[in-house]
Design an enzyme around this catalytic site. Structure first.
Site, mmCIF file in Angstrom:
data_model
loop_
_atom_site.group_PDB
_atom_site.id
_atom_site.type_symbol
_atom_site.label_atom_id
_atom_site.label_comp_id
_atom_site.label_asym_id
_atom_site.label_seq_id
_atom_site.Cartn_x
_atom_site.Cartn_y
_atom_site.Cartn_z
ATOM 1 N N LYS A 112 -16.609 -30.350 8.508
ATOM 2 C CA LYS A 112 -16.817 -31.062 9.776
ATOM 3 C C LYS A 112 -15.534 -31.147 10.584
ATOM 4 O O LYS A 112 -15.583 -31.169 11.817
ATOM 5 C CB LYS A 112 -17.369 -32.463 9.531
ATOM 6 C CG LYS A 112 -18.810 -32.465 9.099
ATOM 7 C CD LYS A 112 -19.389 -33.857 9.160
ATOM 8 C CE LYS A 112 -20.811 -33.903 8.654
ATOM 9 N NZ LYS A 112 -21.284 -35.294 8.516
ATOM 10 N N LYS A 194 -27.343 -24.372 4.198
ATOM 11 C CA LYS A 194 -28.429 -25.342 4.087
ATOM 12 C C LYS A 194 -29.022 -25.628 5.468
ATOM 13 O O LYS A 194 -28.352 -25.441 6.489
ATOM 14 C CB LYS A 194 -27.913 -26.637 3.461
ATOM 15 C CG LYS A 194 -26.876 -27.327 4.324
ATOM 16 C CD LYS A 194 -26.507 -28.723 3.827
ATOM 17 C CE LYS A 194 -25.535 -29.321 4.851
ATOM 18 N NZ LYS A 194 -25.121 -30.667 4.606
ATOM 19 N N LYS A 197 -28.769 -30.556 10.569
ATOM 20 C CA LYS A 197 -28.962 -30.945 11.970
ATOM 21 C C LYS A 197 -27.804 -30.480 12.835
ATOM 22 O O LYS A 197 -27.931 -30.401 14.040
ATOM 23 C CB LYS A 197 -29.121 -32.451 12.099
ATOM 24 C CG LYS A 197 -27.892 -33.216 11.628
ATOM 25 C CD LYS A 197 -28.273 -34.436 10.862
ATOM 26 C CE LYS A 197 -27.229 -34.695 9.815
ATOM 27 N NZ LYS A 197 -27.708 -35.542 8.753
HETATM 28 P P1 TYM Z 1 -27.699 -37.037 5.867
HETATM 29 O O1 TYM Z 1 -28.162 -37.961 6.943
HETATM 30 O O2 TYM Z 1 -26.970 -35.817 6.259
HETATM 31 O O3 TYM Z 1 -28.949 -36.545 5.007
HETATM 32 C C1 TYM Z 1 -29.899 -37.437 4.437
HETATM 33 C C2 TYM Z 1 -30.334 -36.895 3.078
HETATM 34 O O4 TYM Z 1 -30.930 -35.600 3.216
HETATM 35 C C3 TYM Z 1 -30.320 -34.696 2.279
HETATM 36 N N1 TYM Z 1 -30.310 -33.334 2.861
HETATM 37 C C4 TYM Z 1 -30.852 -32.242 2.288
HETATM 38 N N2 TYM Z 1 -31.506 -32.054 1.134
HETATM 39 C C5 TYM Z 1 -31.957 -30.811 0.859
HETATM 40 N N3 TYM Z 1 -31.778 -29.736 1.683
HETATM 41 C C6 TYM Z 1 -31.112 -29.867 2.851
HETATM 42 N N4 TYM Z 1 -30.971 -28.825 3.662
HETATM 43 C C7 TYM Z 1 -30.622 -31.164 3.201
HETATM 44 N N5 TYM Z 1 -29.934 -31.653 4.271
HETATM 45 C C8 TYM Z 1 -29.760 -32.976 4.041
HETATM 46 C C9 TYM Z 1 -28.909 -35.236 2.104
HETATM 47 O O5 TYM Z 1 -28.329 -34.790 0.904
HETATM 48 C C10 TYM Z 1 -29.134 -36.721 2.124
HETATM 49 O O6 TYM Z 1 -29.508 -37.197 0.844
HETATM 50 N N6 TYM Z 1 -23.560 -39.170 4.055
HETATM 51 C C11 TYM Z 1 -25.017 -39.221 4.006
HETATM 52 C C12 TYM Z 1 -25.607 -40.553 4.389
HETATM 53 C C13 TYM Z 1 -25.126 -41.732 3.589
HETATM 54 C C14 TYM Z 1 -25.487 -42.060 2.244
HETATM 55 C C15 TYM Z 1 -24.823 -43.291 1.968
HETATM 56 C C16 TYM Z 1 -26.244 -41.434 1.273
HETATM 57 C C17 TYM Z 1 -24.321 -42.726 4.045
HETATM 58 N N7 TYM Z 1 -24.133 -43.678 3.073
HETATM 59 C C18 TYM Z 1 -24.945 -43.910 0.696
HETATM 60 C C19 TYM Z 1 -26.362 -42.049 0.007
HETATM 61 C C20 TYM Z 1 -25.704 -43.268 -0.253
HETATM 62 C C21 TYM Z 1 -25.562 -38.195 4.981
HETATM 63 O O7 TYM Z 1 -24.911 -37.834 5.949
HETATM 64 O O8 TYM Z 1 -26.848 -37.840 4.782
#
Ligand code: TYM
Length: 331
Positions: A112, A194, A197
């Protein structure tokens, strides 16, 4: 006791990767009567340049989407991160337990930070805030997609270092990552990456609220290869295998039976079949999203009730932390 926690950035509605890799698991655990807390992490979403009115809208769209996927506020706690100020406060405290080299090597930061010329401090500290999210609720299980593993490992490390310095307080949480391919749904345009967004090409991701004709177009344009039969071999044929994987996940069938049933089809025909299956699976969710989106005041109310439940736990944890660290004046 087990305590499930996870978070999602408010990026509007979810894409298929978020849904298949994480959100479906949250709903499953909730329905198995686990104690589930889900946080819409708006503070994380300002670590890269953002548009304020869009962020506000996206928070509501995400809440509506999570409800539509089956998160039930009567069973789970659903809230917006910035409504519970303890997250930011604990982030500060944990940042004093974290070293800079450890953060600099994390793969998501490295990816990022390439997107901006001058790297914001917030982007750097991002995983510390994520550890704060998890630890405030003393979470034991954190269901996430494969891309979050390193962040969860940092949270484990911070829990251990805190416990060593200030006394046994935090469980060392466990990352729950779906087996096999659900944990990594790939981009439709570039199956070496992957689904995400942040991908510039909107054709690369399927959003849960995409209308059927858009889903058909996106899957039709999905990058495959020059072999026309349908096989599952993620190493050699990542594009077709990603479609097979998505198809299996939305129909609940094993990969093998999806492939067997496609034995007479070429890629073009198979894509139509995958599109139909995705559309069928998402139809009720999309209808629910539109329904919830029309009820803004109910969403505000639900999120406030969730924040109140979360705040109580967060305050309880943080007051103990302050006590142990010698902060403030009360004992
Ligand atoms: P975020 O918002 O990017 O994604 C939310 C969840 O979706 C999963 N994910 C995927 N799984 C499979 N294939 C994909 N292509 C794919 N893209 C996204 C992510 O692994 C995630 O589980 N940093 C985190 C948010 C967060 C969080 C936390 C998570 C903030 N605090 C505490 C767990 C615990 C994030 O940006 O997720």
């Amino acid at each position: 006791p087990r305590k499930v926690f996870s978070g999602v950035q408010p990026t509007g509605s979810l894409h298929l990767g978020n849904y298949l890799g994480a959100v479906r698991k949250w709903v499953e655990m909730q329905n198995a009567r686990e104690d589930v807390t889900i946080c819409i992490v708006d503070l994380h979403s300002i670590t890269l340049p953002h548009n304020p009115p869009v962020l506000r809208e996206n928070i509501f769209t995400m809440a509506a989407t999570l409800l539509s996927c089956g998160i039930d506020p009567a069973k789970s706690t659903l809230f917006v991160q910035s409504s519970v100020p303890e997250h930011a406060e604990f982030n500060w405290i944990l940042s004093s337990l974290t070293t800079m080299p450890r953060l600099a090597q994390l793969p998501q930061f490295r990816e990022k930070s390439r997107l901006v010329k001058d790297v914001p401090l917030g982007l750097y500290v991002y995983p510390v805030l994520q550890a704060a999210d998890i630890m405030l609720y003393k979470a034991t299980q954190v269901p996430v997609g494969a891309d979050q593993l390193q962040h969860i490992q940092l949270a484990q490390h911070l829990a251990r270092s805190y416990n060593t310095r200030y006394g046994e307080t935090f469980p060392v949480c466990q990352a729950l990552i779906e087996d096999g391919n659900a944990s990594r749904v790939l981009s439709l345009r570039d199956p070496s990456k992957k689904m995400s967004k942040s991908e510039a090409n909107p054709k690369a991701t399927i959003n849960l609220c995409d209308p059927p004709d858009v889903i058909v177009q996106k899957i039709k344009k999905a990058v495959t290869d020059f072999t026309s039969d349908i096989t599952f071999n993620p190493g050699k044929r990542p594009g077709v295998s990603n479609l097979v994987n998505i198809h299996a996940l939305v129909t609940g069938q094993p990969i093998k039976s999806v492939v067997d049933e496609a034995s007479t089809l070429d890629t073009a025909k198979y894509k139509e079949r995958v599109a139909d299956a995705v559309i069928e699976h998402l139809r009720p969710i999309r209808e629910q999203i539109l329904h919830h989106m029309g009820k803004r005041s109910e969403l505000i109310y639900l999120l406030e009730v969730g924040a109140e439940k979360a705040r109580q736990q967060a305050q309880h944890t943080l007051s103990d932390v302050k006590q142990r660290l010698g902060l403030g004046t009360s004992n």
